[in-house]
Design a protein around this motif. Structure first.
Motif, PDB file in Angstrom:
ATOM      1  N   TYR A  34      26.228   4.490  -7.939  1.00  0.00           N
ATOM      2  CA  TYR A  34      25.079   5.422  -8.525  1.00  0.00           C
ATOM      3  C   TYR A  34      25.473   5.377 -10.247  1.00  0.00           C
ATOM      4  CZ  TYR A  34      25.205   6.763  -3.667  1.00  0.00           C
ATOM      5  OH  TYR A  34      25.338   6.835  -2.271  1.00  0.00           O
ATOM      6  N   SER A  35      24.376   4.999 -10.721  1.00  0.00           N
ATOM      7  CA  SER A  35      24.427   5.180 -12.440  1.00  0.00           C
ATOM      8  C   SER A  35      25.051   6.764 -12.629  1.00  0.00           C
ATOM      9  CB  SER A  35      23.267   4.680 -13.028  1.00  0.00           C
ATOM     10  OG  SER A  35      23.101   3.467 -13.131  1.00  0.00           O
ATOM     11  N   LYS A  36      25.748   6.663 -13.744  1.00  0.00           N
ATOM     12  CA  LYS A  36      26.092   8.135 -13.954  1.00  0.00           C
ATOM     13  C   LYS A  36      25.018   9.030 -14.790  1.00  0.00           C
ATOM     14  CE  LYS A  36      30.975   7.119 -14.039  1.00  0.00           C
ATOM     15  NZ  LYS A  36      32.396   7.113 -14.674  1.00  0.00           N
ATOM     16  N   ASP A  37      24.049   8.259 -14.980  1.00  0.00           N
ATOM     17  CA  ASP A  37      22.809   9.079 -15.748  1.00  0.00           C
ATOM     18  C   ASP A  37      21.641   9.207 -14.816  1.00  0.00           C
ATOM     19  OD1 ASP A  37      22.556   6.126 -15.795  1.00  0.00           O
ATOM     20  OD2 ASP A  37      22.098   6.338 -18.081  1.00  0.00           O
ATOM     21  N   LEU A  38      21.698   9.262 -13.703  1.00  0.00           N
ATOM     22  CA  LEU A  38      20.571   9.414 -12.830  1.00  0.00           C
ATOM     23  C   LEU A  38      19.799  10.703 -12.904  1.00  0.00           C
ATOM     24  CD1 LEU A  38      21.702   7.830  -9.388  1.00  0.00           C
ATOM     25  CD2 LEU A  38      20.201   6.845 -11.347  1.00  0.00           C
ATOM     26  N   GLY A  39      20.330  11.777 -13.464  1.00  0.00           N
ATOM     27  CA  GLY A  39      19.782  12.927 -13.748  1.00  0.00           C
ATOM     28  C   GLY A  39      19.605  13.770 -12.475  1.00  0.00           C
ATOM     29  N   ALA A  40      18.335  14.224 -12.544  1.00  0.00           N
ATOM     30  CA  ALA A  40      17.735  15.101 -11.267  1.00  0.00           C
ATOM     31  C   ALA A  40      17.710  14.200 -10.161  1.00  0.00           C
ATOM     32  CB  ALA A  40      16.559  15.732 -11.696  1.00  0.00           C
ATOM     33  N   ASN A  41      17.458  12.989 -10.109  1.00  0.00           N
ATOM     34  CA  ASN A  41      17.590  11.923  -8.809  1.00  0.00           C
ATOM     35  C   ASN A  41      18.697  11.849  -8.137  1.00  0.00           C
ATOM     36  OD1 ASN A  41      14.598  12.161  -9.189  1.00  0.00           O
ATOM     37  ND2 ASN A  41      14.785  10.251 -10.583  1.00  0.00           N
ATOM     38  N   ASP A  42      19.961  12.239  -8.996  1.00  0.00           N
ATOM     39  CA  ASP A  42      21.209  11.845  -8.323  1.00  0.00           C
ATOM     40  C   ASP A  42      21.466  12.528  -6.959  1.00  0.00           C
ATOM     41  OD1 ASP A  42      24.002  10.774  -9.150  1.00  0.00           O
ATOM     42  OD2 ASP A  42      24.679  12.732  -8.211  1.00  0.00           O
ATOM     43  N   GLY A  43      21.316  13.535  -6.523  1.00  0.00           N
ATOM     44  CA  GLY A  43      21.671  14.080  -5.398  1.00  0.00           C
ATOM     45  C   GLY A  43      20.475  13.693  -4.163  1.00  0.00           C
ATOM     46  N   ALA A  44      19.529  13.319  -4.605  1.00  0.00           N
ATOM     47  CA  ALA A  44      18.560  12.952  -3.526  1.00  0.00           C
ATOM     48  C   ALA A  44      19.017  11.365  -3.344  1.00  0.00           C
ATOM     49  CB  ALA A  44      17.380  12.907  -3.757  1.00  0.00           C
ATOM     50  N   ALA A  45      19.424  10.763  -4.204  1.00  0.00           N
ATOM     51  CA  ALA A  45      19.720   9.414  -3.996  1.00  0.00           C
ATOM     52  C   ALA A  45      20.960   9.164  -3.290  1.00  0.00           C
ATOM     53  CB  ALA A  45      20.299   8.740  -5.463  1.00  0.00           C
ATOM     54  N   ARG A  46      21.967  10.025  -3.587  1.00  0.00           N
ATOM     55  CA  ARG A  46      23.293   9.923  -2.678  1.00  0.00           C
ATOM     56  C   ARG A  46      23.013  10.458  -1.212  1.00  0.00           C
ATOM     57  NH1 ARG A  46      28.010  10.187  -6.181  1.00  0.00           N
ATOM     58  NH2 ARG A  46      27.213  10.083  -8.225  1.00  0.00           N
ATOM     59  N   ALA A  47      22.052  11.529  -0.980  1.00  0.00           N
ATOM     60  CA  ALA A  47      21.857  11.989   0.203  1.00  0.00           C
ATOM     61  C   ALA A  47      21.355  11.127   1.081  1.00  0.00           C
ATOM     62  CB  ALA A  47      21.088  13.191  -0.002  1.00  0.00           C
ATOM     63  N   SER A  48      20.553  10.038   0.470  1.00  0.00           N
ATOM     64  CA  SER A  48      19.927   8.956   1.187  1.00  0.00           C
ATOM     65  C   SER A  48      20.955   7.709   1.264  1.00  0.00           C
ATOM     66  CB  SER A  48      18.770   8.492   0.229  1.00  0.00           C
ATOM     67  OG  SER A  48      17.876   9.710   0.198  1.00  0.00           O
ATOM     68  N   VAL A  49      21.323   7.285   0.292  1.00  0.00           N
ATOM     69  CA  VAL A  49      22.229   5.957   0.304  1.00  0.00           C
ATOM     70  C   VAL A  49      23.562   6.160   1.169  1.00  0.00           C
ATOM     71  CG1 VAL A  49      23.320   4.100  -0.973  1.00  0.00           C
ATOM     72  CG2 VAL A  49      21.031   5.232  -1.708  1.00  0.00           C
ATOM     73  N   GLU A  50      24.024   7.211   1.183  1.00  0.00           N
ATOM     74  CA  GLU A  50      25.340   7.740   1.712  1.00  0.00           C
ATOM     75  C   GLU A  50      25.101   7.611   3.462  1.00  0.00           C
ATOM     76  OE1 GLU A  50      28.533   7.889   0.579  1.00  0.00           O
ATOM     77  OE2 GLU A  50      27.597   7.248  -1.407  1.00  0.00           O
ATOM     78  N   ARG A  51      24.006   7.709   3.880  1.00  0.00           N
ATOM     79  CA  ARG A  51      23.639   7.577   5.302  1.00  0.00           C
ATOM     80  C   ARG A  51      23.634   6.025   5.798  1.00  0.00           C
ATOM     81  NH1 ARG A  51      19.126  11.819   7.053  1.00  0.00           N
ATOM     82  NH2 ARG A  51      19.866  11.015   9.164  1.00  0.00           N
ATOM     83  N   SER A  52      23.839   5.252   4.788  1.00  0.00           N
ATOM     84  CA  SER A  52      23.738   3.626   5.194  1.00  0.00           C
ATOM     85  C   SER A  52      24.540   3.357   6.328  1.00  0.00           C
ATOM     86  CB  SER A  52      24.079   2.890   3.911  1.00  0.00           C
ATOM     87  OG  SER A  52      23.273   2.872   2.811  1.00  0.00           O
ATOM     88  N   ILE A  53      25.697   3.912   6.618  1.00  0.00           N
ATOM     89  CA  ILE A  53      26.380   3.571   7.894  1.00  0.00           C
ATOM     90  C   ILE A  53      25.800   4.106   9.057  1.00  0.00           C
ATOM     91  CG2 ILE A  53      28.536   4.011   9.118  1.00  0.00           C
ATOM     92  CD1 ILE A  53      29.934   4.307   6.492  1.00  0.00           C
ATOM     93  N   GLU A  54      25.160   5.229   8.932  1.00  0.00           N
ATOM     94  CA  GLU A  54      24.436   5.668  10.383  1.00  0.00           C
ATOM     95  C   GLU A  54      23.353   4.994  10.485  1.00  0.00           C
ATOM     96  OE1 GLU A  54      21.574   9.645  11.136  1.00  0.00           O
ATOM     97  OE2 GLU A  54      22.706   9.424   9.245  1.00  0.00           O
ATOM     98  N   VAL A  55      22.406   4.507   9.404  1.00  0.00           N
ATOM     99  CA  VAL A  55      21.453   3.713   9.745  1.00  0.00           C
ATOM    100  C   VAL A  55      21.825   2.355  10.159  1.00  0.00           C
ATOM    101  CG1 VAL A  55      19.470   2.665   8.547  1.00  0.00           C
ATOM    102  CG2 VAL A  55      20.121   4.991   7.927  1.00  0.00           C
ATOM    103  N   ALA A  56      22.850   1.568   9.706  1.00  0.00           N
ATOM    104  CA  ALA A  56      23.038   0.442  10.143  1.00  0.00           C
ATOM    105  C   ALA A  56      23.730   0.321  11.405  1.00  0.00           C
ATOM    106  CB  ALA A  56      24.355  -0.213   9.030  1.00  0.00           C
ATOM    107  N   ASP A  57      24.268   1.423  12.134  1.00  0.00           N
ATOM    108  CA  ASP A  57      24.894   1.693  13.303  1.00  0.00           C
ATOM    109  C   ASP A  57      23.671   1.554  14.405  1.00  0.00           C
ATOM    110  OD1 ASP A  57      27.331   1.446  12.724  1.00  0.00           O
ATOM    111  OD2 ASP A  57      27.995   3.504  12.879  1.00  0.00           O
ATOM    112  N   TRP A  58      22.556   2.349  13.910  1.00  0.00           N
ATOM    113  CA  TRP A  58      21.502   2.591  14.709  1.00  0.00           C
ATOM    114  C   TRP A  58      20.528   1.326  14.726  1.00  0.00           C
ATOM    115  CZ3 TRP A  58      16.140   2.188  12.917  1.00  0.00           C
ATOM    116  CH2 TRP A  58      15.338   2.380  13.948  1.00  0.00           C
ATOM    117  N   LEU A  59      20.475   0.525  13.420  1.00  0.00           N
ATOM    118  CA  LEU A  59      19.758  -0.965  13.586  1.00  0.00           C
ATOM    119  C   LEU A  59      20.350  -1.681  14.461  1.00  0.00           C
ATOM    120  CD1 LEU A  59      18.680  -0.917   9.927  1.00  0.00           C
ATOM    121  CD2 LEU A  59      17.140  -0.834  11.794  1.00  0.00           C
ATOM    122  N   GLY A  60      21.818  -1.750  14.436  1.00  0.00           N
ATOM    123  CA  GLY A  60      22.528  -2.653  15.125  1.00  0.00           C
ATOM    124  C   GLY A  60      22.258  -2.483  16.626  1.00  0.00           C
TER     125      GLY A  60
END
Length: 497
Positions: free
Chosen positions: A243-269
């Motif tokens: 995550y870029s260190k200057d995402l500003g107000a979008n930082d939290g929502a970006a992390r709350a989404s992308v950090e679920r990649s393992i969960e999503v990939a497991d389900w897609l599997g």
């Protein structure tokens, strides 16, 4: 024009047969691979097996220096061949010997080796180059994105031209080693696994490896100041998110989404079969664009995707592409439905799993939202044309087509098709016609009419399902709860040219 027919004598015929095929005069490789939409993209005459890219990038002035070593095999007797590239070239070696080279058009590098290359021969090409990617335009645009602290290569159907020479078409996949030196305190993100990093004299070098076949437009590079998180999946695959260190107000929502990649990939599997690659993750650089892209193993997301809060649906879309689009890639850019229709339908299946609207409810809603005279129905997802390649109909009507298939063959065969297809064509290429034939093989049903109706007819089909045809549509269906999040991803690929 009349042609004289010459019949050789027996002796002459024997002499002709004695001449070896290799005596044929070498010819130039075609300057295009033969794509229906982009005839100058890719090149003929050879097949690349590996790209080794050794780069140095200065974020301050967007200066890129590189040496690309390309391993390939000649598919014909080659007198010369082309690479797709837009930066300045300093020198070219073929087989360790100086080769002639010339720029033609806005992205063709024409290379003439010191001697012809025989068909079936493996050879190496070394290209030394430099340039300022953001200052270079090809076909009226640049595929390189500048950020406040660096630059990003992520675009479709073309982005390689601005950072490495290549055979730029999904038909010619290869493995990659990408080594990038950047100023200390700056990171370089690419595909696959991070093999090593080291610092010397104010520069840090990052060495990335993609060990599975990868299309050129799915290769990515991002340089900047990132906060990097790491993890491993239950199967031990490395997970790297940045995550870029200057995402500003979008930082939290970006992390709350992308950090679920393992969960999503497991389900897609569970839906599509085993994850096809050896790394997982995503990255969010500080770019002003609004799109996302399925760059292999490490999707690219724009901060604007998360401007209204977290959006796991866009993560579902891009990770679904790891099976549909990345592992199994299109044969021709007109086959874009085998990428986008399935990634959109994966979002519908996620909605179904989350209890926010079934795939049938979403299909009914899409169908009802577009009256018969809506231009939406004139776009054919199975062959939309280059001007409509990323039109909303390719996504939404394309997903409705899959729901129509599900209704026709039943859930058992439908989900068997979804899971077996990525295994059948893993690391290869396939077309819309290939998918239809495969669906017919699994289901035992003739599906030509269904595919023609939903993918190739430029008008609104009379009904989405036999049930609708029998009872008619009494009123417009309610909007599913997931619709807003899915609609927020409609800009997911709204970035071409």
């Amino acid at each position: 024009m009349r042609h004289r027919l010459y019949v050789p004598t027996a002796a002459a015929a024997c002499l002709l047969l004695a001449i070896p095929a290799s005596a044929a005069q070498p010819t130039p490789g075609a300057p295009g691979i033969g794509d229906s939409y982009y005839p100058t993209y890719g090149n003929g005459g050879y097949d690349v097996s590996h790209y080794d890219l050794r780069l140095k990038y200065q974020p301050e002035d967007d200066g890129l220096e590189g040496t690309a070593t390309i391993t390939a095999t000649a598919k014909q007797d080659l007198s010369r061949f082309n690479l797709d590239f837009a930066l300045d070239v300093d020198s070219v070696l073929v087989g360790g010997k100086k080769a002639g080279f010339a720029k033609t058009g806005d992205h063709e590098l024409e290379i003439t080796p010191s001697s012809a290359l025989a068909s079936g021969r493996s050879f190496t090409v070394v290209v030394r180059y430099r340039g300022t990617p953001s200052a270079v335009e090809a076909s009226g645009f640049t595929g390189w994105l500048r950020t406040p602290d660096g630059g990003v290569a992520a675009n479709e159907p073309e982005s390689a031209w601005w950072w490495f020479p290549s055979n730029d078409h999904p038909l010619d996949k290869a493995t990659y080693d990408v080594s990038v030196a950047v100023p200390d305190g700056t990171q370089a993100i690419s595909n696959g696994t991070l093999q090593s990093s080291s610092s010397k004299l104010g520069w840090t070098r990052y060495n990335w490896r993609s060990s599975k076949p990868q299309a050129t437009y799915l290769a990515t590079l991002a340089v900047g100041r990132f906060d990097i998180t790491t993890d491993t999946t239950a199967d031990g695959l490395p997970v790297i998110n940045a995550y870029s260190k200057d995402l500003g107000a979008n930082d939290g929502a970006a992390r709350a989404s992308v950090e679920r990649s393992i969960e999503v990939a497991d389900w897609l599997g569970e839906v599509f079969g085993p994850y096809p690659f050896d790394a997982l993750g995503g990255y969010v650089p500080n770019v002003p664009t609004g799109y996302a892209l399925e760059t292999q193993t490490r999707p690219f997301y724009s901060p604007r995707q998360f401007a209204n809060g977290s959006n796991v649906s866009v993560v579902v879309h891009e990770l679904a592409h790891q099976w549909y689009g990345d592992s199994v890639s299109l044969k021709d850019w007109r086959d874009i439905w085998v990428n986008e229709g399935f990634a959109r339908y994966a979002q519908w299946l996620w909605s179904e799993k989350e209890g926010e609207g079934t795939a049938q409810e979403l299909a009914d809603y899409v169908y009802s939202q577009h009256p018969a005279d809506d231009p939406f129905w004139t776009v054919k997802p199975g062959d939309p044309g280059p001007e409509n390649q990323f039109h909303g109909a390719v996504y939404d009507r394309g997903a409705v087509a899959l729901q129509a298939l599900r209704n026709e063959v039943g859930d058992k065969d439908f989900f068997a098709i979804l899971k077996q297809w990525p295994t059948q064509h893993r690391y290869g290429n396939a077309s819309v016609a290939d998918f239809r034939k495969f669906a017919e093989q699994v289901s035992g049903k003739r599906l030509t009419e269904l595919f023609d109706t939903w993918l190739f007819t430029p008008s609104k089909p009379s009904a989405l399902s036999a049930r609708q045809a029998a009872v008619g549509t009494v009123k417009a269906p309610e909007r599913p709860r997931s619709w807003k999040k899915i609609r927020a991803t409609d800009s997911v690929h709204a970035h071409r040219h």
